[in-house]
Design a protein around this motif. Structure first.
Motif, PDB file in Angstrom:
ATOM      1  N   ALA A 298      -1.281  -6.288 -14.516  1.00 55.07           N
ATOM      2  CA  ALA A 298      -0.775  -7.654 -14.348  1.00 55.07           C
ATOM      3  C   ALA A 298      -1.823  -8.683 -14.764  1.00 55.07           C
ATOM      4  CB  ALA A 298      -0.362  -7.878 -12.896  1.00 55.07           C
ATOM      5  N   ALA A 299      -3.070  -8.452 -14.367  1.00 52.92           N
ATOM      6  CA  ALA A 299      -4.132  -9.400 -14.714  1.00 52.92           C
ATOM      7  C   ALA A 299      -4.359  -9.429 -16.221  1.00 52.92           C
ATOM      8  CB  ALA A 299      -5.419  -9.023 -13.988  1.00 52.92           C
ATOM      9  N   GLY A 300      -4.396  -8.257 -16.843  1.00 52.15           N
ATOM     10  CA  GLY A 300      -4.617  -8.195 -18.283  1.00 52.15           C
ATOM     11  C   GLY A 300      -3.487  -8.790 -19.095  1.00 52.15           C
ATOM     12  N   ALA A 301      -2.300  -8.860 -18.497  1.00 53.54           N
ATOM     13  CA  ALA A 301      -1.151  -9.466 -19.177  1.00 53.54           C
ATOM     14  C   ALA A 301      -1.001 -10.944 -18.841  1.00 53.54           C
ATOM     15  CB  ALA A 301       0.129  -8.723 -18.798  1.00 53.54           C
ATOM     16  N   GLY A 302      -1.855 -11.463 -17.952  1.00 48.23           N
ATOM     17  CA  GLY A 302      -1.815 -12.886 -17.636  1.00 48.23           C
ATOM     18  C   GLY A 302      -0.712 -13.287 -16.671  1.00 48.23           C
ATOM     19  N   HIS A 303      -0.333 -12.380 -15.772  1.00 52.87           N
ATOM     20  CA  HIS A 303       0.721 -12.696 -14.795  1.00 52.87           C
ATOM     21  C   HIS A 303       0.070 -13.099 -13.469  1.00 52.87           C
ATOM     22  CE1 HIS A 303       3.518 -11.326 -17.700  1.00 52.87           C
ATOM     23  NE2 HIS A 303       3.276 -10.046 -17.559  1.00 52.87           N
ATOM     24  N   ALA A 304      -0.329 -14.375 -13.379  1.00 56.19           N
ATOM     25  CA  ALA A 304      -1.094 -14.839 -12.224  1.00 56.19           C
ATOM     26  C   ALA A 304      -0.313 -14.728 -10.925  1.00 56.19           C
ATOM     27  CB  ALA A 304      -1.530 -16.289 -12.447  1.00 56.19           C
ATOM     28  N   GLY A 305       0.983 -15.004 -10.955  1.00 59.11           N
ATOM     29  CA  GLY A 305       1.784 -14.917  -9.736  1.00 59.11           C
ATOM     30  C   GLY A 305       1.847 -13.504  -9.199  1.00 59.11           C
ATOM     31  N   VAL A 306       1.992 -12.530 -10.078  1.00 60.89           N
ATOM     32  CA  VAL A 306       2.009 -11.130  -9.655  1.00 60.89           C
ATOM     33  C   VAL A 306       0.646 -10.730  -9.107  1.00 60.89           C
ATOM     34  CG1 VAL A 306       2.285  -8.750 -10.448  1.00 60.89           C
ATOM     35  CG2 VAL A 306       3.867 -10.530 -11.238  1.00 60.89           C
ATOM     36  N   VAL A 307      -0.421 -11.215  -9.735  1.00 64.56           N
ATOM     37  CA  VAL A 307      -1.774 -10.931  -9.249  1.00 64.56           C
ATOM     38  C   VAL A 307      -1.923 -11.401  -7.808  1.00 64.56           C
ATOM     39  CG1 VAL A 307      -4.207 -11.600  -9.495  1.00 64.56           C
ATOM     40  CG2 VAL A 307      -2.892 -10.874 -11.497  1.00 64.56           C
ATOM     41  N   ARG A 308      -1.439 -12.591  -7.495  1.00 70.95           N
ATOM     42  CA  ARG A 308      -1.514 -13.098  -6.117  1.00 70.95           C
ATOM     43  C   ARG A 308      -0.819 -12.143  -5.148  1.00 70.95           C
ATOM     44  NH1 ARG A 308      -3.282 -18.108  -5.059  1.00 70.95           N
ATOM     45  NH2 ARG A 308      -3.448 -19.639  -6.768  1.00 70.95           N
ATOM     46  N   LEU A 309       0.377 -11.691  -5.496  1.00 64.73           N
ATOM     47  CA  LEU A 309       1.135 -10.793  -4.625  1.00 64.73           C
ATOM     48  C   LEU A 309       0.377  -9.492  -4.392  1.00 64.73           C
ATOM     49  CD1 LEU A 309       4.728 -11.222  -6.105  1.00 64.73           C
ATOM     50  CD2 LEU A 309       3.950 -11.998  -3.849  1.00 64.73           C
ATOM     51  N   LEU A 310      -0.156  -8.920  -5.462  1.00 65.55           N
ATOM     52  CA  LEU A 310      -0.830  -7.625  -5.354  1.00 65.55           C
ATOM     53  C   LEU A 310      -2.133  -7.732  -4.564  1.00 65.55           C
ATOM     54  CD1 LEU A 310      -0.156  -6.395  -8.993  1.00 65.55           C
ATOM     55  CD2 LEU A 310       0.782  -5.391  -6.897  1.00 65.55           C
ATOM     56  N   VAL A 311      -2.888  -8.790  -4.790  1.00 68.66           N
ATOM     57  CA  VAL A 311      -4.140  -8.968  -4.030  1.00 68.66           C
ATOM     58  C   VAL A 311      -3.823  -9.149  -2.549  1.00 68.66           C
ATOM     59  CG1 VAL A 311      -6.126 -10.478  -3.664  1.00 68.66           C
ATOM     60  CG2 VAL A 311      -5.454  -9.852  -5.984  1.00 68.66           C
ATOM     61  N   ALA A 312      -2.784  -9.909  -2.244  1.00 59.78           N
ATOM     62  CA  ALA A 312      -2.386 -10.109  -0.845  1.00 59.78           C
ATOM     63  C   ALA A 312      -1.974  -8.799  -0.190  1.00 59.78           C
ATOM     64  CB  ALA A 312      -1.239 -11.111  -0.763  1.00 59.78           C
ATOM     65  N   ALA A 313      -1.498  -7.848  -1.008  1.00 60.84           N
ATOM     66  CA  ALA A 313      -1.076  -6.545  -0.485  1.00 60.84           C
ATOM     67  C   ALA A 313      -2.215  -5.537  -0.437  1.00 60.84           C
ATOM     68  CB  ALA A 313       0.066  -5.997  -1.340  1.00 60.84           C
ATOM     69  N   GLY A 314      -3.442  -5.958  -0.783  1.00 60.64           N
ATOM     70  CA  GLY A 314      -4.596  -5.067  -0.693  1.00 60.64           C
ATOM     71  C   GLY A 314      -4.950  -4.348  -1.968  1.00 60.64           C
ATOM     72  N   ALA A 315      -4.454  -4.826  -3.108  1.00 62.18           N
ATOM     73  CA  ALA A 315      -4.689  -4.110  -4.367  1.00 62.18           C
ATOM     74  C   ALA A 315      -6.152  -4.129  -4.794  1.00 62.18           C
ATOM     75  CB  ALA A 315      -3.812  -4.711  -5.468  1.00 62.18           C
ATOM     76  N   SER A 316      -6.894  -5.172  -4.450  1.00 63.27           N
ATOM     77  CA  SER A 316      -8.300  -5.237  -4.873  1.00 63.27           C
ATOM     78  C   SER A 316      -9.093  -4.062  -4.324  1.00 63.27           C
ATOM     79  CB  SER A 316      -8.926  -6.561  -4.414  1.00 63.27           C
ATOM     80  OG  SER A 316      -8.300  -7.659  -5.031  1.00 63.27           O
ATOM     81  N   ALA A 317      -8.864  -3.749  -3.049  1.00 67.84           N
ATOM     82  CA  ALA A 317      -9.600  -2.636  -2.425  1.00 67.84           C
ATOM     83  C   ALA A 317      -9.195  -1.292  -3.000  1.00 67.84           C
ATOM     84  CB  ALA A 317      -9.362  -2.652  -0.920  1.00 67.84           C
ATOM     85  N   ALA A 318      -8.026  -1.225  -3.618  1.00 65.71           N
ATOM     86  CA  ALA A 318      -7.533   0.036  -4.166  1.00 65.71           C
ATOM     87  C   ALA A 318      -8.013   0.288  -5.593  1.00 65.71           C
ATOM     88  CB  ALA A 318      -6.002   0.053  -4.140  1.00 65.71           C
ATOM     89  N   GLU A 319      -8.723  -0.674  -6.197  1.00 64.78           N
ATOM     90  CA  GLU A 319      -9.206  -0.495  -7.564  1.00 64.78           C
ATOM     91  C   GLU A 319     -10.314   0.559  -7.599  1.00 64.78           C
ATOM     92  OE1 GLU A 319      -8.520  -1.834 -10.773  1.00 64.78           O
ATOM     93  OE2 GLU A 319      -6.661  -2.224  -9.690  1.00 64.78           O
ATOM     94  N   PRO A 320     -10.280   1.485  -8.559  1.00 60.87           N
ATOM     95  CA  PRO A 320     -11.316   2.533  -8.636  1.00 60.87           C
ATOM     96  C   PRO A 320     -12.672   1.955  -9.029  1.00 60.87           C
ATOM     97  CG  PRO A 320      -9.828   2.655 -10.526  1.00 60.87           C
ATOM     98  CD  PRO A 320      -9.237   1.651  -9.588  1.00 60.87           C
TER      99      PRO A 320
END
Length: 389
Positions: free
Chosen positions: A77-99
């Motif tokens: 999502a970030a690489g495609a420039g979808h800022a709204g989706v990035v917000r949703l995923l970060v709020a759901a804990g996606a940052s901590a799930a990054e390898p």
């Protein structure tokens, strides 16, 4: 058609009602698509469909990577420039799930903006910074990453607006300002000094941004530094100054800019950090230490890759090693100057390019004993910047 098939079809067609119905009926929110390479959450994130992403997250979809390749919805999502989706995923804990083993999402977006500038990517970068994203512990800090990627000035402006330190340094202690000066990126130099970077900060050898800009004849960058108050008399521990470098390379216009009233072809011995390429004449100019560094890089890469060297470079190992030997044996002092020169064929320039690229950027990171990655990266960036595109 199974429930998972229904979900896959609804995601593929962007049918939010169909996605909701399939999930309510028991479809797996981690259902895989495209021969099990990634999940429906990633597919929705790739499309920028915040509504589908919301439905899948509420149904318990895994925010980390699923499928064969382990790609993550946040990175896509970030690489495609979808800022709204990035917000949703970060709020759901996606940052901590990054390898940890991969480039950070922030670093990925900085690279993407430099490679393919798009307003949506810039907005996504701003959102990531707002949400506290940073580069990884084994990566360059954000300002350094932006400078090294030659990112557009807007990237640095956003970083500084979000509180980034303009005096960030590479892991070896080289300031971002020095790196920008070496690249001749006068826009980055200007933004850095305007943001408060120390204009006289030095690299581990004690050389300032002005010294590096002068040595590479980057007149616009040197002018920005001088206008910002750079100390033109500053001397490195070995006695090197900006003026001595300009004299040593016979850069007459920069000598005038530094305050000289008369200039000539001085024979000024000084320790250089530049390997200069004359593409039209296919001639390399440098001090013996730079020729030795390039020769050692070629030898280490050829030895380390073995048979793969020819497959990856298109040149035989014997030809590459012969060029490395010539870099040592065929140096000719330049009359009325203190540097040396070595002629090179187009194939030999290509050998140098391939070896430097493998050593600086390849998976193997092949280097001779006692040669640091920073030595190779600096040599490579100087060399690549002189090859016409």
């Amino acid at each position: 058609m199974t429930l998972d098939d229904q979900l896959r079809a609804a995601v593929a067609s962007g049918d939010a009602a169909g996605v909701a119905a399939a999930l309510a009926a028991g479809a797996d929110p981690d259902a895989l698509v495209d021969r099990e390479r990634w999940g429906v959450l990633l597919e929705s994130a790739r499309a920028g469909r915040a509504d589908l992403v919301t439905l899948l997250l509420e149904a318990g979809a895994t925010v980390g990577g699923v499928g064969r390749y382990g790609a993550t919805p946040l990175r896509v999502a970030a690489g495609a420039g979808h800022a709204g989706v990035v917000r949703l995923l970060v709020a759901a804990g996606a940052s901590a799930a990054e390898p940890d083993r991969r480039q950070s999402v922030l670093g990925h977006v900085i690279s993407e903006v430099a490679f393919q500038p798009a307003r949506a990517l810039l907005d996504t970068l701003d959102v990531l910074l707002e949400l506290g994203a940073n580069t990884g512990p084994r990566e360059d800090p954000p300002v350094v990453a932006a400078v090294r990627a030659s990112a557009p000035p807007a990237v640095l402006r956003i970083l500084f607006d979000r509180g980034a330190d303009p005096d960030q340094r590479r892991a070896d202690g080289t300031p971002a300002l020095v790196l920008a000066a070496r690249l001749g990126d006068h826009a980055a130099v200007d933004l850095l000094v305007r943001a408060g970077a120390d204009v006289d900060a030095t690299d581990p050898r004690g050389r300032s941004a002005l010294m590096h800009a002068v040595e590479r004849n980057h007149r616009a960058a040197a002018a920005v530094l001088l206008l910002a108050g750079a100390d033109r008399s500053l001397a490195a521990p070995d006695g090197t100054t900006a003026l001595r470098l300009a004299q040593a390379w016979h850069w007459q216009n920069i000598q005038f800019a530094l305050g000289e009233r008369s200039v000539g072809s001085h024979d000024v011995p000084v320790a250089r950090t530049l390997l200069r390429l004359h593409p039209g004449e296919l001639r390399l100019e440098a001090d013996p230490v730079q020729f030795e560094l390039l020769a050692s890089v070629v030898e280490a890469v050829v030895d380390g890759l073995g048979d793969d060297w020819e497959l990856r470079s298109g040149h035989t190992g014997a030809a590459a090693l012969a060029f490395a030997a010539r870099l040592r044996s065929d140096q000719v002092p330049v009359p009325r100057a203190s540097w040396h020169t070595v002629t090179a064929s187009r194939d030999e320039v290509a050998v140098a390019w391939s070896a430097l690229n493998e050593s600086a950027n390849g998976d193997t990171r092949l280097r001779a004993a006692g040669v640091s990655v920073w030595d190779v990266r600096d040599l490579a960036e100087d060399f690549f910047g002189q090859i016409p595109h």
